[in-house]
Design an enzyme around this catalytic site. Structure first.
Site, short mmCIF file in Angstrom:
data_model
loop_
_atom_site.label_atom_id
_atom_site.label_comp_id
_atom_site.label_asym_id
_atom_site.label_seq_id
_atom_site.Cartn_x
_atom_site.Cartn_y
_atom_site.Cartn_z
N GLU A 34 0.83 -1.21 0.00
CA GLU A 34 0.00 0.00 0.00
C GLU A 34 0.86 1.26 0.00
O GLU A 34 0.54 2.24 -0.67
CB GLU A 34 -0.94 0.00 1.22
CG GLU A 34 -2.04 -1.05 1.13
CD GLU A 34 -2.97 -0.83 -0.06
OE1 GLU A 34 -3.07 0.31 -0.54
OE2 GLU A 34 -3.58 -1.81 -0.51
N TYR A 117 -6.73 5.92 4.48
CA TYR A 117 -6.84 4.92 3.42
C TYR A 117 -5.98 3.68 3.73
O TYR A 117 -6.48 2.54 3.68
CB TYR A 117 -6.40 5.52 2.06
CG TYR A 117 -6.21 4.42 1.06
CD1 TYR A 117 -7.30 3.83 0.44
CD2 TYR A 117 -4.93 3.89 0.80
CE1 TYR A 117 -7.14 2.76 -0.42
CE2 TYR A 117 -4.76 2.82 -0.05
CZ TYR A 117 -5.87 2.26 -0.65
OH TYR A 117 -5.71 1.20 -1.48
N ASP A 135 -10.01 5.37 -2.04
CA ASP A 135 -8.97 6.04 -2.83
C ASP A 135 -9.64 6.69 -4.05
O ASP A 135 -10.87 6.73 -4.15
CB ASP A 135 -7.86 5.06 -3.24
CG ASP A 135 -8.36 4.00 -4.23
OD1 ASP A 135 -9.57 3.94 -4.50
OD2 ASP A 135 -7.52 3.24 -4.74
#
Ligand code: SF4
Length: 354
Positions: A34, A117, A135
């Site tokens: 991520e 996020y 996102d």
């Protein structure tokens, strides 16, 4: 007609991307992926992900590594604050959480560099916590499907997207739903020319039915891009070159670069000897300046860098500045440098016939 969450997860099962971080529930590996993918396309980020988990298989390995090694492995990805935060975060997990990632989004957000996020992505993918990971892809899909006209880059618009996504995910597996809607946004409901003609949501998509696809998601005005003018002076004295390390709150903090003259406007290479920095660096020496200049424009999110590399040869070591490092040519590649300098090292300096 099936409900939207089922349409999305069915679509994902048939079309989703096979990516290595989706085949694990290890929060460390999911987190690494991520962070790498925050401002990077999957195709570019994949080799970096593989290199990171191979070099540092656990969060403890990453925490124990020198930050310079982490920056070097990160080289070429840009946004280097991500790498520094990643290293700091690994140390936090190793020390405060005894090497085990916490499971809730709230606890994950106490770790440096983990925002809403990333916390949601790690919590849902690793621990199946039902929290939407919102996102740009998710904003686009939700805004188009629901006809949301509020700008999605405002707190209010974001909240509406999040609430819609949270409602959708209530009926399906949280990790499956988050992966499905992300891939759907990345592959099907893409920003320009989405594939509406073959879309499983076209029967329920408000934007499609109302002819608003090109207008959504709505965004507020973007900040202006700032132009900057960088002249890198590639100084050579015998087999030695000079680098300096960037400090402060500017871009590329902690990375190495050639001595830099930044000017307010574009400055021809033969005007640089008149600058104060040049006069200070080369006081008492007679530099030979090459008329060949390697120049390029390097685009960052909010900055456009007009970069030129000017080659200079001196017979005796220049005065330079206090932070200059004398580096042998063969060692230049072992320093973590911004991508624009790495490209120069690969191409421009190869033409250097010293
Ligand atoms: S119909 Fe078009 S705009 Fe609507 S969800 Fe599908 S791809 Fe996106």
């Amino acid at each position: 007609m099936k409900p939207i969450p089922s349409l999305l997860t069915d679509w994902y099962r048939a079309n989703g991307r096979n990516l290595p971080w989706r085949e694990t529930s290890d929060p460390y590996k999911i987190w690494v992926s991520e962070i790498i993918l925050q401002q990077t396309q999957v195709a570019q980020g994949l080799p970096y992900y593989l290199a990171f988990v191979r070099t540092y298989p656990t969060v403890g390995d990453l925490a124990a590594a020198p930050v310079e090694d982490v920056l070097k492995l990160w080289q070429g990805l840009g946004y280097y604050s991500r790498a520094r935060n990643m290293h700091r975060a690994a140390r936090t997990v190793a020390e405060r959480w005894h090497g085990r990632f916490p499971q809730t989004p709230e606890e994950l957000r106490t770790i440096p560099g983990i925002g809403p996020y990333t916390a949601a992505a790690v919590a849902s993918f690793a621990f199946k916590v039902p929290v939407p990971a919102v996102d740009g892809n998710v904003c686009r899909v939700v805004a188009r499907c629901t006809g949301l006209t509020d700008p999605v880059d405002t707190a209010a618009g974001r909240k509406m997207v999040e609430e819609t996504a949270r409602g959708w995910m209530a009926s399906v597996e949280p990790d499956l739903f988050n992966q499905a809607i992300m891939d759907f946004g990345a592959m099907q409901c893409v920003p320009a020319a989405p594939h509406c003609d073959v879309c499983v949501l076209r029967e329920v998509c408000v934007a499609f039915k109302a002819g608003l696809v090109a207008d959504l998601p709505a965004k507020k005005m973007r900040p202006k891009v700032r132009d900057r003018y960088f002249s890198y002076i590639v100084v050579r004295c015998g087999g030695t070159y000079y680098l300096q390390q960037r400090t402060g709150k500017d871009i590329w903090c902690g990375l190495f670069e050639f001595p830099l003259i930044e000017t307010d406007v574009e400055t021809a290479w033969d005007r640089l000897p008149a600058t104060e920095a040049w006069q200070r660096w080369f006081r008492g020496t007679v530099p030979t300046v090459s008329s060949e200049v390697y120049a390029c424009v390097h685009q960052l999110t909010h900055q456009r860098l007009h970069v030129q590399f000017v080659r200079v040869t001196v017979g005796t070591a220049p005065c330079g500045d206090a932070g200059w490092l004398a580096v042998r040519r063969e060692d230049l590649g072992s320093y973590a440098v911004p991508r624009v300098i790495d490209r120069y090292l690969q191409t421009g300096i190869a033409a250097d016939s010293f």
